[in-house]
Design a protein around this motif. Structure first.
Motif, mmCIF file in Angstrom:
data_model
loop_
_atom_site.group_PDB
_atom_site.id
_atom_site.type_symbol
_atom_site.label_atom_id
_atom_site.label_comp_id
_atom_site.label_asym_id
_atom_site.label_seq_id
_atom_site.Cartn_x
_atom_site.Cartn_y
_atom_site.Cartn_z
ATOM 1 N N ARG A 148 0.827 -1.216 0.000
ATOM 2 C CA ARG A 148 0.000 0.000 0.000
ATOM 3 C C ARG A 148 0.858 1.262 0.000
ATOM 4 N N HIS A 149 2.069 1.191 0.560
ATOM 5 C CA HIS A 149 2.984 2.327 0.484
ATOM 6 C C HIS A 149 3.540 2.392 -0.935
ATOM 7 N N GLY A 150 3.097 3.350 -1.689
ATOM 8 C CA GLY A 150 3.466 3.477 -3.085
ATOM 9 C C GLY A 150 2.455 2.872 -4.029
ATOM 10 N N ASN A 151 1.443 2.170 -3.460
ATOM 11 C CA ASN A 151 0.439 1.484 -4.288
ATOM 12 C C ASN A 151 1.103 0.589 -5.332
ATOM 13 N N ILE A 152 2.079 -0.203 -4.875
ATOM 14 C CA ILE A 152 2.826 -1.074 -5.797
ATOM 15 C C ILE A 152 2.275 -2.508 -5.726
ATOM 16 N N PHE A 153 0.975 -2.637 -5.886
ATOM 17 C CA PHE A 153 0.335 -3.946 -5.790
ATOM 18 C C PHE A 153 0.702 -4.829 -6.988
ATOM 19 N N ASP A 154 1.236 -4.238 -8.043
ATOM 20 C CA ASP A 154 1.676 -5.001 -9.215
ATOM 21 C C ASP A 154 3.145 -5.409 -9.111
ATOM 22 N N PHE A 155 3.718 -5.239 -7.929
ATOM 23 C CA PHE A 155 5.147 -5.439 -7.754
ATOM 24 C C PHE A 155 5.572 -6.878 -8.062
ATOM 25 N N TYR A 192 5.315 8.747 1.483
ATOM 26 C CA TYR A 192 4.509 7.636 1.978
ATOM 27 C C TYR A 192 3.296 7.368 1.084
ATOM 28 N N ASN A 193 2.598 8.430 0.716
ATOM 29 C CA ASN A 193 1.323 8.273 0.013
ATOM 30 C C ASN A 193 1.437 8.471 -1.498
ATOM 31 N N GLU A 194 2.652 8.562 -1.995
ATOM 32 C CA GLU A 194 2.839 8.753 -3.430
ATOM 33 C C GLU A 194 2.566 7.460 -4.189
ATOM 34 N N THR A 195 1.823 7.542 -5.289
ATOM 35 C CA THR A 195 1.564 6.380 -6.134
ATOM 36 C C THR A 195 2.705 6.219 -7.132
ATOM 37 N N ILE A 196 3.323 5.042 -7.150
ATOM 38 C CA ILE A 196 4.498 4.783 -7.972
ATOM 39 C C ILE A 196 4.091 4.065 -9.254
ATOM 40 N N ASP A 197 4.618 4.540 -10.361
ATOM 41 C CA ASP A 197 4.405 3.880 -11.646
ATOM 42 C C ASP A 197 5.548 2.886 -11.868
ATOM 43 N N LEU A 198 5.243 1.600 -11.701
ATOM 44 C CA LEU A 198 6.275 0.579 -11.819
ATOM 45 C C LEU A 198 6.725 0.343 -13.252
ATOM 46 N N ASN A 199 6.014 0.905 -14.221
ATOM 47 C CA ASN A 199 6.434 0.810 -15.616
ATOM 48 C C ASN A 199 7.372 1.944 -16.012
ATOM 49 N N ASN A 200 7.584 2.865 -15.097
ATOM 50 C CA ASN A 200 8.433 4.020 -15.370
ATOM 51 C C ASN A 200 9.871 3.704 -14.959
ATOM 52 N N SER A 201 10.806 4.001 -15.846
ATOM 53 C CA SER A 201 12.204 3.720 -15.548
ATOM 54 C C SER A 201 12.726 4.541 -14.375
ATOM 55 N N LEU A 202 12.039 5.632 -14.031
ATOM 56 C CA LEU A 202 12.472 6.432 -12.881
ATOM 57 C C LEU A 202 12.466 5.597 -11.612
ATOM 58 N N PHE A 203 11.478 4.711 -11.475
ATOM 59 C CA PHE A 203 11.443 3.853 -10.292
ATOM 60 C C PHE A 203 12.632 2.891 -10.297
ATOM 61 N N TRP A 204 12.913 2.268 -11.438
ATOM 62 C CA TRP A 204 13.968 1.261 -11.498
ATOM 63 C C TRP A 204 15.355 1.876 -11.445
ATOM 64 N N ARG A 205 15.455 3.203 -11.674
ATOM 65 C CA ARG A 205 16.735 3.887 -11.501
ATOM 66 C C ARG A 205 16.897 4.446 -10.093
ATOM 67 N N SER A 206 15.846 4.352 -9.286
ATOM 68 C CA SER A 206 15.956 4.793 -7.897
ATOM 69 C C SER A 206 16.807 3.799 -7.115
ATOM 70 N N ASP A 207 17.219 4.204 -5.916
ATOM 71 C CA ASP A 207 18.084 3.335 -5.119
ATOM 72 C C ASP A 207 17.408 2.000 -4.838
ATOM 73 N N PHE A 208 16.143 2.020 -4.450
ATOM 74 C CA PHE A 208 15.442 0.777 -4.151
ATOM 75 C C PHE A 208 15.250 -0.052 -5.413
ATOM 76 N N GLY A 209 14.918 0.582 -6.522
ATOM 77 C CA GLY A 209 14.746 -0.146 -7.770
ATOM 78 C C GLY A 209 16.013 -0.862 -8.194
ATOM 79 N N ARG A 210 17.158 -0.208 -8.018
ATOM 80 C CA ARG A 210 18.438 -0.827 -8.362
ATOM 81 C C ARG A 210 18.747 -2.001 -7.448
ATOM 82 N N VAL A 211 18.419 -1.862 -6.173
ATOM 83 C CA VAL A 211 18.623 -2.965 -5.233
ATOM 84 C C VAL A 211 17.777 -4.170 -5.641
ATOM 85 N N VAL A 212 16.547 -3.926 -6.054
ATOM 86 C CA VAL A 212 15.680 -5.015 -6.504
ATOM 87 C C VAL A 212 16.309 -5.736 -7.694
#
Length: 387
Positions: free
Chosen positions: A133-140, A257-277
């Motif tokens: 729910r944090h980030g609304n990343i239910f498609d993770f 906390y309440n920001e909705t994250i677009d998991l199809n956006n490369s900005l997420f995967w270039r973030s620190d957490f995205g790179r760790v994943v």
């Protein structure tokens, strides 16, 4: 600390225990760009670790290609090095010093056939969907599975991966995986996809937490997120789990906390957490590939016609006309019994020869006209050992 590079090269991995070796290198910055000096220092540090291990790898042998990632970097080169962790990087008096830990596979060749292994990759699910729910990343879960499939396809030539849009088992069974469950599901997958191996698992933890560093005037509080992956590799024909590992990483959560994250956006995967994943997924992919490389290839018979049988292995897996295979059969009278009680016996006088091969299939016949081919669907074939 600086951020570092993700390095990827192709190797033929082996199923042996690796060892971590420390390497270090120092390079004067002088008038050169710091990024160029950093790359040179990392290369030299990796080469230093390889030399300590008795592997002669020069910095010129190491090709770097990738995106900036967190402090975990990974590399595979020359069939010897597969992972690198940057331990420390300091710049003192215009000299950059890098210390690395290098995961080095001992030079070893297993008794393995040359064919690409066939793998079914099922969907990885969140054990605790409420954590999304944090980030609304239910498609993770779906996104992680897709990127695992991509890394297996792009970087692991020993694996032919089929991604399916279903989970191997529900999350409610996570704490009670038993043989009867595996046997029933494995038999269904063999019937459906005619593949030997199944990769499945769960995303155990993506919780947020605050990391507090005490300061002189005030504490430095950063928001971080866990990523824990539970991975199982199943030999569906023998109904055995041949690899089970847990992988963990954590990175800075650079979003509200309440920001909705677009998991199809490369900005997420270039973030620190995205790179760790992505790094954590890569560790799992490497271990899966290493494990599968030295396991035997066995394929179910797809169909039988007079004098011939067909298997789902072809030119893309390395099969050529004239290749030789052996036939294994079960004493059980029915297909259901064969698949649920996999006890296989080799037909001692029968050698199968590939007469025709297509991209994903091959037709085999008896290599000796005096030895008849008697087979049934879901019998098994395996490469004949080299004489």
């Amino acid at each position: 600390m600086f951020r570092f590079l993700l390095f990827l090269l192709y190797i033929l991995s082996t199923n042996v225990y690796a060892q971590w070796i420390e390497g270090q290198a120092s390079v004067a910055v002088e008038d050169a760009e710091l990024d160029e000096i950093r790359v040179m220092a990392i290369k030299n540090a990796i080469a230093d670790a390889a030399y300590k291990n008795g592997s002669f790898i020069t910095a010129q042998d190491i090709v770097l290609d990738g995106l900036l990632v967190s402090s975990k970097a990974q590399i595979r080169t020359q069939g010897r090095i597969q992972r690198v962790e940057i331990v420390d990087e300091t710049l003192i008096d215009n000299v950059l010093t890098v210390t690395v830990n290098v995961d080095i596979l001992p030079l070893f060749e297993c008794d393995s056939d040359p064919y690409t292994r066939s793998l079914v990759l099922s969907q990885f699910q969140l054990l605790k969907p409420s954590q999304a729910r944090h980030g609304n990343i239910f498609d993770f879960g779906r996104q992680v599975t897709q990127r695992m499939a991509q890394q297996l396809t792009d970087n692991q030539p020993v694996v032919d991966t089929l991604l399916i849009n279903q989970a191997f088992m529900p999350t409610s069974d996570f704490n009670s995986i038993d043989h009867s469950q595996i046997a029933a599901k494995a038999s269904l997958l063999v019937k459906t996809y005619h593949r030997q191996y199944v990769l499945f698992g769960f995303i155990r933890d993506i919780s947020l937490f605050e990391q507090v560093k005490e300061g002189l005037l005030e504490d430095d509080v950063s928001l971080r997120r866990n990523f824990t992956l539970e991975v199982y590799l199943l030999d569906a024909l023998h109904q055995d789990i041949v690899m089970q590992n847990s992988y963990h990483g954590e990175g800075d959560w650079e979003f509200d906390y309440n920001e909705t994250i677009d998991l199809n956006n490369s900005l997420f995967w270039r973030s620190d957490f995205g790179r760790v994943v992505l790094n954590t997924i890569n560790s799992a992919v490497l271990d899966v590939s290493n494990t599968m490389t030295c396991l035997p290839s066995m394929l179910p018979v797809v169909s039988v016609t007079p004098g011939y049988l067909s298997i789902a292995l072809g030119t893309r897996h390395g099969v050529k006309e004239g290749d030789l295979f052996e036939l294994y059969q079960s004493p059980q009278p029915s297909m259901e019994a064969q698949l649920h009680y996999p006890q296989w016996y080799k037909q001692p006088d029968l050698i199968l020869e590939v007469e025709h091969v297509a991209n994903r299939s091959a037709k085999l016949r008896s290599s000796d006209k005096n030895v008849p081919l008697i087979a049934a669907p879901y019998d098994l074939v395996s490469p004949a050992p080299l004489m």
